[in-house]
Write an enzyme that holds these catalytic residues in place. Structure first.
Site, PDB file in Angstrom:
ATOM      1  N   GLY A  27       0.653  -1.400   0.001  1.00 49.09           N
ATOM      2  CA  GLY A  27       0.007  -0.090  -0.080  1.00 49.09           C
ATOM      3  C   GLY A  27       1.116   1.282   0.554  1.00 49.09           C
ATOM      4  CB  CYS A  48       5.553  -3.603  -0.214  1.00 52.15           C
ATOM      5  SG  CYS A  48       6.106  -2.608   0.136  1.00 52.15           S
ATOM      6  CE1 TYR A  49       0.936   0.911   5.346  1.00 48.54           C
ATOM      7  CE2 TYR A  49      -0.725  -0.739   5.325  1.00 48.54           C
ATOM      8  CZ  TYR A  49      -0.284   0.587   6.228  1.00 48.54           C
ATOM      9  OH  TYR A  49      -0.329   1.354   6.875  1.00 48.54           O
ATOM     10  CG  HIS A  83       5.579  -5.410  -4.472  1.00 48.89           C
ATOM     11  ND1 HIS A  83       4.326  -5.371  -4.153  1.00 48.89           N
ATOM     12  CD2 HIS A  83       6.539  -3.914  -4.246  1.00 48.89           C
ATOM     13  CE1 HIS A  83       4.420  -4.634  -3.465  1.00 48.89           C
ATOM     14  NE2 HIS A  83       5.695  -3.672  -3.759  1.00 48.89           N
ATOM     15  CD  GLU A 112       2.470  -8.310  -5.834  1.00 49.90           C
ATOM     16  OE1 GLU A 112       3.580  -8.727  -4.784  1.00 49.90           O
ATOM     17  OE2 GLU A 112       2.144  -6.971  -5.283  1.00 49.90           O
ATOM     18  CG  ASP A 143     -16.556  -9.919 -20.955  1.00 46.84           C
ATOM     19  OD1 ASP A 143     -15.936 -10.793 -21.113  1.00 46.84           O
ATOM     20  OD2 ASP A 143     -16.635  -8.634 -20.336  1.00 46.84           O
ATOM     21  CE  LYS A 181     -12.477  -9.530 -22.142  1.00 48.77           C
ATOM     22  NZ  LYS A 181     -13.944  -8.855 -22.554  1.00 48.77           N
TER      23      LYS A 181
END
Ligand code: XMP
Length: 514
Positions: free
Chosen positions: A56, A83-84, A170, A172, A228, A370
């Site tokens: 964050g 992290c945060y 990070h 990710e 979709d 998606k």
């Protein structure tokens, strides 16, 4: 909670929170973002296998910085702070967080300090992505460092007694090449997830949830021809069969043969009712003489509601309305956290339908990204040409005819667009591009055809590559493919004597021309 194994993410406002959810799902574990201040009891009620605390932008010692319920550390659930998330965890558990001597931003070399389930399998030295101003500098005595970088002695650490792990980098993002292993280790070895979340499970669970919600009522679903809404319809059809009625509004602004394509795909895959409303005259009448793009959009939005309402209210026993809202739509609206109200896709193909219609909403894709929707479509047996379709804007060709829309100009654009797509597919480039189409410009230029001078329209070809459509680069379509497109358009489409190629990126340009 719908899923067997769930690892919620407390979202402290990280730009990467969605990406964390996605990485967790890639490990076969369902994940969803929740408010950072969710009560420990509420979290426990989700029966999670573990918890992730996201990064964050705040600093933990700032007044008003988001905090989590300290009791979550007493749930005896594995927690990974990123992290945060690591800093808040360390602070609550007695550590000291200070501004880093050097703000770390970018790639850093991570050195693994010992054997621990979280970092097991990582090479002794590996690259990670750092992006923070604070760091945990003073680990309380209850923590063990697991890895360091040259400027961050506790780049990864764990608590000695509690199952709390933290990383200051990070894992990710793709700039952390071995990040996937950190998630795999955390989810499989530390949280003991079996990793059984698949699209197959998703379908089973969603079908059950839809049946419970709908019982024997009728559900209507607006079809746009895009991925979709087709996937929503397929999922509903799987769940409730003939209790589903679909509505397709032909606004007269569709690509060539689009209505027939939607009807035939529907007939091949669904043995239930499709209401097709040909509202061409209504839309083109309302758009006559209008050139301003935003006015066009407003008119089309209003006409769509009008046409859809007419069809929907004629279906007497309908109680529910299904929509293809996706996870990024939910997040972008700021309603991503648990307990927030439903969000309706504004100005999207089948969205923006007013509450006054009086239907209850069903949004079975609101947890998915998606690419997950495309996978779901494949598992549901939809054909590749539906699953991999490029997006098409709700206002259709209206925003690709710069200036006034007339039946003649629509015909020119449809014919040119068909050639562009034909040649793109023939060159095997459809799946390699994100969106490709023709645009009709509001100018005439001089040409020679045979011995005569012509004064005809210009068509632009727009082709982009993009992951998320927020940014895009113009696609480097080979010259010979462009040459064929151009030759064919000029020879075959009456009224066009010039073709140009759009070489602008987004930003600052947009994908559509209007
Ligand atoms: P732009 O042109 O803003 O487009 O770069 C980004 C993506 O959004 C689509 N788009 C729309 N979709 N209604 C829609 O449903 C609209 O008014 C609209 N305008 C743009 C565009 O096709 C691209 O995928």
């Amino acid at each position: 909670m719908l899923h067997d194994e769930v690892v919620p993410i407390l979202d402290f406002g990280s730009q990467y929170a969605q990406l964390i959810a996605r990485r967790v799902r890639e490990q076969g574990v369902f994940s969803t973002l929740v408010r950072p201040d969710i009560a420990a009891g509420e979290l426990a009620a989700m029966k999670p296998k573990g918890i992730i605390l996201s990064g964050g932008p705040a600093s933990v010692y700032e007044a008003g910085a988001p905090r989590c319920d300290p009791d979550i550390f007493q749930l005896n659930l594995p927690i990974l702070g990123i992290c945060y998330g690591m800093q808040i965890g360390a602070q609550i558990l007695g550590g000291r967080v200070t501004p880093a001597a050097a703000r770390e931003f970018g790639r850093a070399r991570l050195h693994v300090l010992g054997d621990d389930p979280l970092v097991r399998g990582l090479p002794a030295d590996t690259i990670v992505w750092m992006s923070h101003g604070d760091q945990v500098n003073d680990l309380p005595k209850d923590f063990v460092p697991l890895a360091s970088t040259p400027t961050c002695p506790f780049a990864a650490a764990r608590h000695k007694r509690l199952p709390f792990y933290g990383v200051q980098f990070h894992p990710e993002v793709t700039h952390t090449p071995r990040g996937e292993l950190i998630f795999r280790n955390f989810l499989h070895d530390i949280c003991h997830c079996a990793g059984t979340w698949t699209m197959g499970n998703f379908i089973e669970e969603s079908v059950k949830a839809i049946r419970d919600q709908v019982a024997d009522a009728r559900v209507i679903c607006g079809l746009s021809g895009g991925v979709d809404s087709t996937v929503v319809a397929a999922l509903l059809y799987r769940a409730i069969g003939q209790q589903l009625t679909c509505i397709f509004v032909d606004n007269g602004l569709l690509r060539k043969h689009e209505r027939e394509r939607v009807q035939s795909t529907f007939a091949d895959h669904f043995k239930t009712n499709l209401v097709v409303s040909d509202a061409t005259e209504q839309f083109l009448g309302a758009l006559a003489g209008v050139s301003d793009p935003q006015k066009k959009r407003k008119i089309i939005g209003a006409q769509f509601i009008d046409a859809f309402k007419r069809e929907a209210l004629a279906i007497k026993d309908a109680r529910f309305l299904a929509q293809g809202t996706l996870y990024p739509d939910v997040i972008e609206s700021g309603h991503g956290h648990a307990g927030a109200s439903a969000n309706i896709k504004l100005h999207h193909n089948v969205g923006g339908l007013p509450a006054e219609l009086g239907f209850e909403l069903i949004e079975p894709l609101r947890d998915l990204f998606k690419d997950e929707v495309r996978r779901l479509g494949q598992v549901l047996g939809l054909p590749d040409d539906t699953v991999w379709r490029h997006p098409f804007p709700g206002p259709g060709l209206a925003v690709r005819i710069v200036g006034e829309i007339t039946p003649q100009r629509l015909t020119i654009l449809r014919n040119a667009d068909e050639i562009v797509l034909d040649e793109l597919m023939a060159a095997g480039l459809y799946r390699k591009t994100a969106q490709v189409f023709a645009v009709l410009l509001p100018i005439a230029t001089v040409g020679v055809m045979g011995d005569a001078r012509t004064y005809d329209s210009v068509v632009a070809i727009r082709a982009v590559e993009s992951q998320d459509f927020m940014t895009a680069d113009w696609a480097r379509i080979p010259f010979d493919v462009l040459a064929t497109m151009s030759n064919r358009i000029i020879n075959e489409v009456r009224g066009v004597n010039r073709v140009v190629y759009d070489i602008s990126s987004k930003p600052p340009s947009t994908i559509e021309w209007e």
